[in-house]
Design an enzyme around this catalytic site. Structure first.
Site, PDB file in Angstrom:
ATOM      1  N   ARG A 177      36.410  48.107  30.305  1.00 20.57           N
ATOM      2  CA  ARG A 177      36.229  47.559  31.645  1.00 20.57           C
ATOM      3  C   ARG A 177      35.911  48.696  32.613  1.00 20.57           C
ATOM      4  O   ARG A 177      36.611  49.712  32.628  1.00 20.57           O
ATOM      5  CB  ARG A 177      37.512  46.845  32.105  1.00 20.57           C
ATOM      6  N   GLU A 207      38.225  36.375  37.000  1.00 17.59           N
ATOM      7  CA  GLU A 207      39.574  36.545  37.566  1.00 17.59           C
ATOM      8  C   GLU A 207      39.628  36.160  39.038  1.00 17.59           C
ATOM      9  O   GLU A 207      40.636  36.382  39.704  1.00 17.59           O
ATOM     10  CB  GLU A 207      40.081  37.968  37.344  1.00 17.59           C
ATOM     11  N   ASP A 258      45.062  38.078  37.929  1.00 16.35           N
ATOM     12  CA  ASP A 258      44.460  37.909  39.254  1.00 16.35           C
ATOM     13  C   ASP A 258      44.042  36.467  39.505  1.00 16.35           C
ATOM     14  O   ASP A 258      44.136  35.987  40.633  1.00 16.35           O
ATOM     15  CB  ASP A 258      43.252  38.848  39.409  1.00 16.35           C
ATOM     16  N   HIS A 291      55.991  52.953  38.078  1.00 14.27           N
ATOM     17  CA  HIS A 291      56.131  53.949  37.007  1.00 14.27           C
ATOM     18  C   HIS A 291      57.367  53.661  36.163  1.00 14.27           C
ATOM     19  O   HIS A 291      57.346  53.791  34.948  1.00 14.27           O
ATOM     20  CB  HIS A 291      56.262  55.345  37.614  1.00 14.27           C
ATOM     21  N   CYS A 351      42.416  37.952  28.906  1.00  6.37           N
ATOM     22  CA  CYS A 351      43.034  39.278  28.796  1.00  6.37           C
ATOM     23  C   CYS A 351      44.150  39.488  29.809  1.00  6.37           C
ATOM     24  O   CYS A 351      44.686  40.583  29.917  1.00  6.37           O
ATOM     25  CB  CYS A 351      41.990  40.389  28.894  1.00  6.37           C
TER      26      CYS A 351
HETATM   27  C1  PEP Z   1      43.925  40.325  35.162  1.00  8.26           C
HETATM   28  O1  PEP Z   1      43.725  40.301  36.376  1.00  8.26           O
HETATM   29  O2  PEP Z   1      44.346  39.348  34.507  1.00  8.26           O
HETATM   30  C2  PEP Z   1      43.688  41.561  34.402  1.00  8.26           C
HETATM   31  C3  PEP Z   1      43.776  41.577  33.094  1.00  8.26           C
HETATM   32  O3  PEP Z   1      43.406  42.682  35.093  1.00  8.26           O
HETATM   33  P1  PEP Z   1      44.492  43.593  35.854  1.00  8.26           P
HETATM   34  O4  PEP Z   1      45.856  43.111  35.437  1.00  8.26           O
HETATM   35  O5  PEP Z   1      44.194  44.978  35.442  1.00  8.26           O
HETATM   36  O6  PEP Z   1      44.186  43.310  37.285  1.00  8.26           O
HETATM   37 MG    MG Z   2      42.627  41.845  37.358  1.00  9.75          MG
END
Ligand code: PEP
Ligand code: MG
Length: 575
Positions: free
Chosen positions: A329, A428, A452, A187, A499
Site C-alpha cells: 500500500r 475504506e 476506516d 506504542h 484488510c
Molecule cells: C483500514 O482502514 O481498514 C485499514 C486496513 O487501514 P489502516 O488501519 O491502516 O487505516
Molecule cells: Mg485505513
C-alpha cells in the site's frame, strides 16, 4: 463482582493480580536521601550508565525476537539518554542543589512540555519518549519498582505507561495490561501485541483496580471482572486453558489452506508494517501479504527513505511471499499517522484532512520514488500496488499516470522492473463503497479497509473510547456497503478482499464468505483461528445466516446472531 468495560486491544483471557504502575513518581520524593551536589552527580552518572545497560539488553532481546517496532522505540530512548544537552541541564540543576531523581524528572518534563506545545501528534509521541527516559533514570535512583517482578501472574494497570517498561525482559509473569488511555495504536499497545499481552484500553475509572486485587481480563470483549467469585474464576480458568489448547491445535494446521466444507477457497494473507513482521506471518500460515502498511517505513525519520532503500524493504517481503501476492500500500500518512517532514500542519480534523493518496498525488517526488521502488521489487516475485483513501475514479486515473511515468523513468535509467504489477485500491471511504461499480473498472482488485470504512460510515472515531460502543463492523449499514462492494467487484471481473480488523474476526468471516469474499488479510496472530473457522463453513448455511442478518437492524443483534450460529457450528463439528 464488579465489571469494568473498556476497548479490547489484544485478545486473550488472563486471571491475575493487579500491579499498579504509576508514571507519577512523586510518592518516592519523601523517602529519597539527598546528598551533596557532588554525590548526587556521581549517583546520576551511575544511574545513566545503568539505564543505558538496561536499554541495550532490552534492544538485544527485542532484536533477537525480530521485534522491529520495539527495537526502534528503545533505540530512540537510548539516543535521548545519551543527549549531552539533556545531561547538561540535569547537572545544572544538581549544582543548584536539587536531588538527582527530582532534577532528572524536572528536565524530562521541561523537554516534554516543549515538545508537546508544538501540538504535532508525532512530536507529542516523542514527548512521551523523553518522559519515559527520564522516569527510567529516576526509577533507578529511587530504587522504585518497575512492575516486572514477582512470580504470580500479573496484570499491569496504569492510566498510561512508558512503552519501554513493557519491553523489559524477565517479565514472564506479566500477562495482561489495562490502560486508562483509549488508543489501540499507541506504542504501548504495539509492544503489548508483540509480546502477546491480553490488553484492554480506554478504561475510564481505574480506582477499583487496587494493587494486588485479583481480576479476570478478557482482551477480546474488553472487560475486566473484579474479585470474581470461585465459580466465575473457574469458568475463566477453563476458558484460558481452552484458548491455549485451541491455539496449539490451530497452529498445527496453520500451514493448510482455508477451504470451506464445500470446497470454496479463501486466500488468507497477512497485514504487516515492516519486513521483519514476515517471520511471524509465515509461522502463522499466511498466504502472501494483503496489506503492507508502508507508512511505518517513513516514520521516525528525518527524511523519507530513498528509492534504493525502499526497493530493498519491498524486495525482502515480495521474495518471502514466493508465488503469493504481496500487496504494497502506498503510504497512508496523515490522520493518526503524521510525519513531521511533510509539514502537514495542524488540522482540525486530521482523519478528514490531507492524508494518504491526497498527499501522494500532490507530492510527485515522494509518490514516484515509492512507485518506482515497488515496480523494481516486482521482479523478485508478485508485487501489487494498493492506493489508500480513494474517493473518486479520477484519483485512480491520476495515480495510473504516475505509475506509467515511474515505469518510463526506470526504463530510461536502465533499471530492471516488473511490468506485471496489478493496481488495486482500498475501499475504506463510503464514497468508494458507493462508487464501487465505477471504480472497479479502473483497477485490478479491491481491498476493503473496514477500520476506516466503519469510522467514516458511522461517524465514530476509531480511537475514541467514549464512543467505542458505537463502533462495529456488524452495523447493518457497513454490512450492506461491503456486500455491494464485493458484488460490484465480481460484476467487473475483479477480486475483492478485506484488510481491516474485521477480516480477523472469525464470525465476520462467515458473513464475508457468504458475500463471496476472495481474500482476507489480517494480523498474523488471527490467521490460524480464521482458517479454522473457514474450514467449518458450509456455504448454504452461511448464505442463510447472511439472509437472516440482513433482516436485522441492529449491530449488537447481528453480532449475537452470528456468534450463536458460529457456536452451534463449532459444537456440531466437535460432536
Ligand atoms: C483500514 O482502514 O481498514 C485499514 C486496513 O487501514 P489502516 O488501519 O491502516 O487505516
Ligand atoms: Mg485505513
Amino acid at each position: 463482582m464488579e465489571k469494568l468495560k473498556g476497548i479490547g486491544a489484544v485478545a486473550g483471557t488472563v486471571i491475575g493480580n493487579i500491579k499498579r504502575v504509576s508514571t507519577d513518581l512523586t510518592g518516592y520524593y519523601a523517602g529519597y536521601m539527598q546528598e551533596t551536589p557532588e554525590q548526587e552527580k556521581a549517583k546520576l552518572l551511575t544511574a545513566l550508565e545503568q539505564a543505558d545497560e538496561q536499554l541495550s539488553r532490552m534492544i538485544e532481546t527485542a532484536a533477537a525476537r525480530g521485534n522491529t517496532e520495539q527495537t526502534a522505540i528503545l533505540e530512540a530512548h537510548r539516543t535521548m539518554l545519551a543527549d549531552p544537552a539533556l545531561k547538561e541541564a540535569v547537572l545544572q540543576k544538581l549544582n543548584e542543589g536539587e536531588g538527582a531523581p527530582q532534577a532528572m524528572l524536572a528536565v524530562a518534563e521541561q523537554y516534554a512540555a516543549m515538545l508537546s506545545s508544538l501540538d504535532d501528534l508525532y512530536l507529542r509521541e516523542r514527548a512521551a519518549d523523553v518522559l519515559d527516559v527520564g522516569r527510567r533514570v529516576a526509577r533507578i535512583l529511587f530504587k522504585a519498582e518497575t512492575g516486572n517482578d514477582g512470580e504470580q501472574t500479573m496484570i499491569l494497570c496504569a492510566k498510561d505507561i512508558e512503552p519501554s517498561l513493557l519491553a523489559e525482559p524477565g517479565s514472564a509473569a506479566v500477562q495482561g495490561l489495562i490502560l486508562g488511555y483509549g488508543s489501540t495504536t499507541s506504542h504501548a499497545v504495539i509492544i503489548a501485541k508483540a509480546k502477546g499481552l491480553a490488553t484492554v484500553v480506554g478504561v475510564n475509572d481505574l480506582s477499583q483496580l487496587i494493587d494486588g486485587i485479583e481480576v479476570i481480563l478478557d482482551g477480546e470483549k474488553g472487560e475486566i471482572l473484579i474479585a470474581p467469585s470461585p465459580e466465575v474464576r473457574s469458568f475463566y480458568l477453563e476458558k484460558s486453558k481452552g484458548e491455549q489448547k485451541l491455539l496449539a491445535v490451530q497452529m498445527a494446521q496453520a500451514g493448510e489452506p482455508a477451504v470451506t466444507l464445500d470446497g470454496v477457497r479463501i486466500q488468507l494473507a497477512a497485514n504487516i508494517g515492516v519486513p521483519e513482521d514476515m517471520k511471524r506471518a509465515l509461522e502463522f500460515g499466511c498466504e502472501g501479504v494483503g496489506l503492507y502498511r508502508t507508512e511505518f517505513l517513513f516514520m521516525g525519520k528525518k527524511l523519507p527513505p530513498g528509492e534504493d532503500e525502499q526497493t530493498e524493504l519491498y524486495r525482502q517481503v515480495v521474495q518471502q511471499c514466493k508465488q503469493e501476492l504481496c500487496i504494497i500500500r502506498t503510504m497512508d500518512i496523515g490522520g493518526d499517522k503524521p510525519l513531521d517532514y511533510l509539514n502537514i500542519g495542524e488540522e482540525d480534523n486530521p482523519f478528514l484532512g490531507w492524508r494518504a493518496i491526497r498527499i501522494s498525488l500532490e507530492r510527485p517526488d515522494l509518490f514516484l520514488t515509492q512507485l518506482k521502488a515497488i515496480l523494481r521489487a516486482g521482479i523478485y516475485g508478485k508485487a501489487a500496488i494498493m492506493l489508500p483513501m480513494i474517493i473518486s475514479a479520477d484519483e485512480i486515473r491520476r495515480a495510473k499516470v504516475f505509475v506509467a511515468q515511474a515505469a518510463s523513468e526506470l526504463e530510461r535509467e536502465g533499471k530492471a522492473f516488473s511490468r506485471d504489477v496489478p493496481l488495486g485500491i482500498m475501499v475504506e471511504t463510503p464514497a468508494a463503497a458507493v462508487l464501487a461499480p465505477v471504480l472497479a473498472r479502473e483497477c485490478d482488485f479491491f481491498s476493503i479497509g473496514t477500520n476506516d470504512l466503519v469510522q467514516y460510515t458511522l461517524a465514530v472515531d476509531r480511537g475514541n473510547a467514549r464512543v467505542s460502543q458505537l463502533y462495529s463492523h456488524y452495523h447493518p449499514s457497513v454490512l450492506r456497503l461491503i456486500d455491494g462492494v464485493i458484488r460490484a467487484a465480481h460484476n467487473s471481473g475483479i477480486w475483492a478482499g478485506v484488510c481491516g480488523e474485521m477480516a480477523g474476526d472469525p464470525g465476520a468471516a462467515v458473513l464475508l464468505a457468504a458475500m463471496g469474499i476472495d481474500e482476507l488479510s489480517m494480523s498474523a496472530a488471527s490467521i490460524p483461528k480464521v482458517k479454522e473457522q473457514i474450514r467449518r463453513i458450509d456455504m448454504r448455511s452461511a448464505a442463510k445466516l447472511l439472509q437472516q442478518v440482513f433482516e436485522l437492524n441492529d449491530a449488537e443483534e447481528i453480532k449475537k446472531a452470528v456468534q450463536k450460529a458460529v457456536d452451534m457450528q463449532a459444537t456440531s463439528t466437535q460432536a
